[in-house]
Design a protein around this motif. Structure first.
Motif: not given
Length: 250
Positions: A198-217, A219-228
């Motif tokens: 339940g905490l993983g999606a809210w951790m700012p460190s999740r943003l580090l995976t955005a560079q390559h995972t956005l090229l796969g499946t 989406g932006l909404t997957d990173f909205t909590p961490a970005a906020g």
């Protein structure tokens, strides 16, 4: 004082070659990442003739992921050290007294240093990321430019957060190595905390995976909590850094 402080920080960045050091690291991994993703199977097979490595289709996301996986650990550590060296205003007392006697407030010293070093580290990472994009396009296939831009922005937000954490610690602690060490422990603890359900999606460190995972499946909404969380935490860290630096000043 403000205009002079901004100019001073740009001159300091250029003369200390801190940007070049960070850019060199990310460029190196940017040039090698897609290559390693494409030929890692062949390299492993040659290293051990008895190993059986099944062929795997290499995607653009894999090329970018190789850059992220190889560069982000050492790169983040370098960013922390550079930020600590920049933001530790009181590391040298004589220099600190000189600056503080000419500044109207702690923010007049802190904000130019924070903004300049953050932009420099984001630029260094971005150079490496877009070299990765070019090499991936040449060696594997063309990654989505839109996804790369969005991923780059999300990683940039994380770097701004990381430098803000260093800024807060620089207002609380003295010594570049102490500040960098504590900041590294704090930032490395976030991915560990993200393992809690339940905490993983809210951790700012999740943003580090955005560079390559956005090229796969992903989406932006997957990173909205961490970005906020990263944006709010950055604001809080900078506000507290200014407040505590002011208290130390008086």
């Amino acid at each position: 004082m403000n205009g002079w402080a901004w100019r001073l920080e740009w001159l300091r960045l250029r003369r200390t070659h801190r940007f070049l050091a960070a850019a060199a690291l990310f460029i190196t991994f940017g040039m090698s990442g897609p290559f390693m993703a494409l030929y890692s199977g062949a390299i492993i097979a040659r290293a051990g003739a008895s190993l059986s490595v099944p062929p795997v289709a290499v995607t653009p996301a894999a090329g970018v992921a190789s850059f992220v996986d190889n560069s982000i650990g050492l790169g983040l550590l370098l960013v922390i050290v550079i930020a600590a060296a920049t933001l530790a205003i009181d590391h040298r007392p004589a220099v600190s007294i000189y600056y503080r006697s000419r500044a109207r407030s702690a923010a007049a010293l802190l904000v130019p240093r924070y903004v300049v070093v953050t932009l420099a580290m984001i630029a260094a990472y971005s150079v490496g990321a877009w070299i990765t994009w070019y090499e991936t396009a040449v060696l594997i296939a063309m990654p989505s430019a839109a996804a790369m831009v969005l991923g780059n922005l999300l990683v940039a937000l994380y770097l701004a957060f990381a430098v803000a954490v260093v800024a807060l610690l620089s207002a609380l602690l003295r010594g570049v190595l102490l500040i960098a060490g504590v900041a590294a422990m704090v930032l490395l603890a976030l991915p560990v905390a993200g393992l809690v359900p339940g905490l993983g999606a809210w951790m700012p460190s999740r943003l580090l995976t955005a560079q390559h995972t956005l090229l796969g499946t992903a989406g932006l909404t997957d990173f909205t909590p961490a970005a906020g969380v990263a944006a709010i935490a950055t604001t809080i860290c900078l506000t507290l850094a200014t407040r505590y630096a002011y208290r130390r000043e008086i």
